[in-house]
Design an enzyme around this catalytic site. Structure first.
Site: not given
Length: 428
Positions: A55, A57, A133
C-alpha cells in the site's frame, strides 16, 4: 516539541521510480495546492528496506473536505475517522489528515463499532507520528524535499531490525489489543526481533485480545494468510501465547496444516502483488481443510444437505459466503484433473465463474502442474469470461474452437424484419 531526524535524498534509498505513479499524482497535487504531503507508514518502511510496498498511504495537513475538492475521483469514508479514498480504476490511494493521539478508552466489540467524537481531532505531523503503533511504521517521506522524516527513532530500529513500541506497550496494547497481533506479524514478515518490553506486555495482556471485534481479527488473519509468511507468523503467535486465545484449534495442529501454509506462502512469494485469484476462500481453505474443520457438503442425519453456514475457529468467524465459495472450489477439483475429458465437458467448465480461483487452488495444493498449465492456457483465451488478457497468437484459432472442431468463423446476424427502426407499411 521533538526535533526530528531528517535524512536528505542523497542519503537514503527511496526513489520516486519505486513509488506508485498514482500515489505520486496525489502527493504532487496536494503539495502544489499548498499542503504538506507525506508518504507514510509501512510504505516508507518497505521502500527503505528495498521491499515492494503493498500500500502507498498518504498523510497531509489538508482536511477531508479540502482533499475532496482537489480530486473528482475522491470519496470520503469512515465513521470513527474520516478518510479520503482517491480511486484510480480498481486502485485506491488512502489519504488521511494528520491527527493526534486521543486518551485511551475501554475496548469492546461495541466500542470499536461506535463513532467517537474525538476521533476527528486533527494534529501535526509530530503528533501523528507519536500516535502510531511501532517506530518502524512512523516514518515519513516528504514529497517537497524528497527527504525522510523520523520523529520516533524508527530509522535506527530499521538498522537494528527490531520492532519497538512507540510509548509504553502496556498502555498501547490496552488501547488496542490488536497491536499485539500486529507486532508479531510485522516481526515474522520482516524477520525482525521483538523488543523485550513488547514481549513482556504481550505476556501480561494477551487475554485482552478477546476484547477485539471478531470480524476485525478475521480480517487481520486474512492479511496474514496473504503475506507470504503465514507459517512463520502462526508459529510465532503460538510461541508468545496469543494463538491459544485467538484460535485454540490451531495451537497443536497436524503436520498437514504447516505443509498447507508452506505451499500457500511459496505461491504468494512468486508475485510482487497479491494475485486477484488468491481470494478469501482459497485462504481459509488452506487452514480449514488440513485441520479437518471443513467438509465439502455437510449432511444432516436424515440425509438432507445442511444450509450453508459459517465456521468459527475460536474468536475467528469465517464468513458463510467464504465457506460456501470454498465448497464450489472443491466441487470442481476432480473435473480439473480430467484434462483428457471430451471438449464439450471442458467448455462447460470454462463458463464457470469460479474457474480461475479453482485453478489457483489446484496450483497451490494439487501437485498436478500439467493440469494447471492446461487450464491456464485455456483461460488465457477466455478474456471476456474471466478478464484474463488474451495472449493467443494472431491468426490462430482459440483452444475452445479447436476443441469444438469449429473454424471460428463469425456468426451472421439475422436482419430484422421491416428494417432497423422502421415499421413495415401494410400493403393496400
Amino acid at each position: 516539541m521533538v526535533v526530528p531526524t531528517i535524512v536528505p535524498r542523497a542519503e537514503h534509498r527511496i526513489s520516486r521510480r519505486s513509488i506508485d505513479p498514482d500515489a505520486l499524482k496525489v502527493l504532487y497535487r496536494l503539495h502544489q495546492s499548498g499542503h504538506r504531503a507525506y508518504l507514510v507508514g509501512g510504505g516508507v518502511r518497505d521502500l527503505l528496506l528495498g521491499l515492494t510496498p503493498k500500500d502507498f498511504d498518504i498523510g497531509t495537513d489538508a482536511h477531508p473536505g479540502q482533499i475532496k475538492k482537489q480530486f473528482r475521483n475522491c470519496w470520503i469514508i469512515g465513521r470513527r475517522f474520516r478518510l479520503a479514498h482517491v480511486r484510480f480504476g480498481p486502485k485506491t490511494i488512502e489519504v488521511a489528515t494528520f491527527r493526534r493521539q486521543m486518551p485511551p478508552e475501554p475496548q469492546s466489540p461495541e466500542a470499536e463499532a461506535a463513532p467517537h467524537a474525538g476521533d476527528n481531532t486533527f494534529g501535526t505531523p509530530e503528533e501523528d507520528a507519536f500516535r502510531r503503533d511501532f517506530t518502524v511504521n512512523a516514518l515519513f517521506y516528504d514529497i517537497a524535499t524528497f527527504s525522510v522524516i523520523d520523529y520516533v527513532g524508527g530509522l535506527q530500529d530499521l538498522q537494528e531490525r527490531v520492532i519497538r513500541s512507540i510509548g509504553d506497550p502496556n498502555v498501547r496494547f490496552l488501547e488496542d489489543p490488536v497491536r499485539m497481533l500486529r507486532a508479531v506479524v510485522l516481526a515474522a514478515r520482516l524477520d525482525f526481533t521483538i523488543d523485550l518490553p513488547i514481549l513482556e506486555a504481550i505476556d501480561r495482556h494477551r487475554e485482552a485480545i478477546g476484547l477485539s471485534a471478531p470480524a476485525r481479527l478475521m480480517e487481520e488473519h486474512y492479511k496474514i494468510l496473504r503475506s507470504g509468511a503465514s507459517e512463520r507468523v502462526f508459529r510465532m503467535l503460538g510461541e508468545v501465547g496469543l494463538l491459544q486465545h485467538i484460535a485454540p484449534p490451531l495451537v497443536r495442529p497436524p503436520d498437514a496444516f504447516w505443509s498447507s501454509l508452506q505451499r500457500l506462502d511459496a505461491y504468494r512469494r512468486r508475485f510482487t502483488s497479491i494475485p486477484d485469484t488468491l481470494t478469501n476462500s482459497v485462504l481459509v481453505g488452506s487452514v480449514l481443510r488440513p485441520i479437518g474443520a471443513f467438509s465439502p457438503r455437510p449432511r444432516r442425519p436424515d440425509g438432507e444437505e445442511e444450509r450453508p453456514r459459517g465456521i468459527t475457529l475460536g474468536l475467528l468467524p469465517v464468513p458463510k459466503r467464504d465457506v460456501e465459495r470454498l465448497r464450489h472450489l472443491m466441487a470442481v477439483q476432480r473435473r480439473l484433473l480430467e484434462i483428457d475429458a471430451p471438449p464439450r465437458a471442458q467448455r462447460g467448465l470454462l463458463h464457470r465463474h469460479i474457474l480461475p480461483e479453482a485453478v489457483t487452488w489446484l496450483e497451490i495444493h494439487g501437485d498436478r502442474p500439467d493440469a494447471v498449465e492446461h487450464w491456464r492456457a485455456l483461460l488465457r483465451h477466455a478474456p471476456r469470461m474471466h478478464h484474463v488478457p488474451d495472449e493467443s497468437t494472431p491468426g490462430q484459432p482459440h483452444p475452445q474452437a479447436q476443441m469444438a472442431g469449429d473454424d471460428h468463423r463469425p456468426r451472421r446476424r439475422r436482419r430484422r424484419r421491416g428494417g432497423r427502426g422502421r415499421h413495415r407499411q401494410p400493403q393496400m
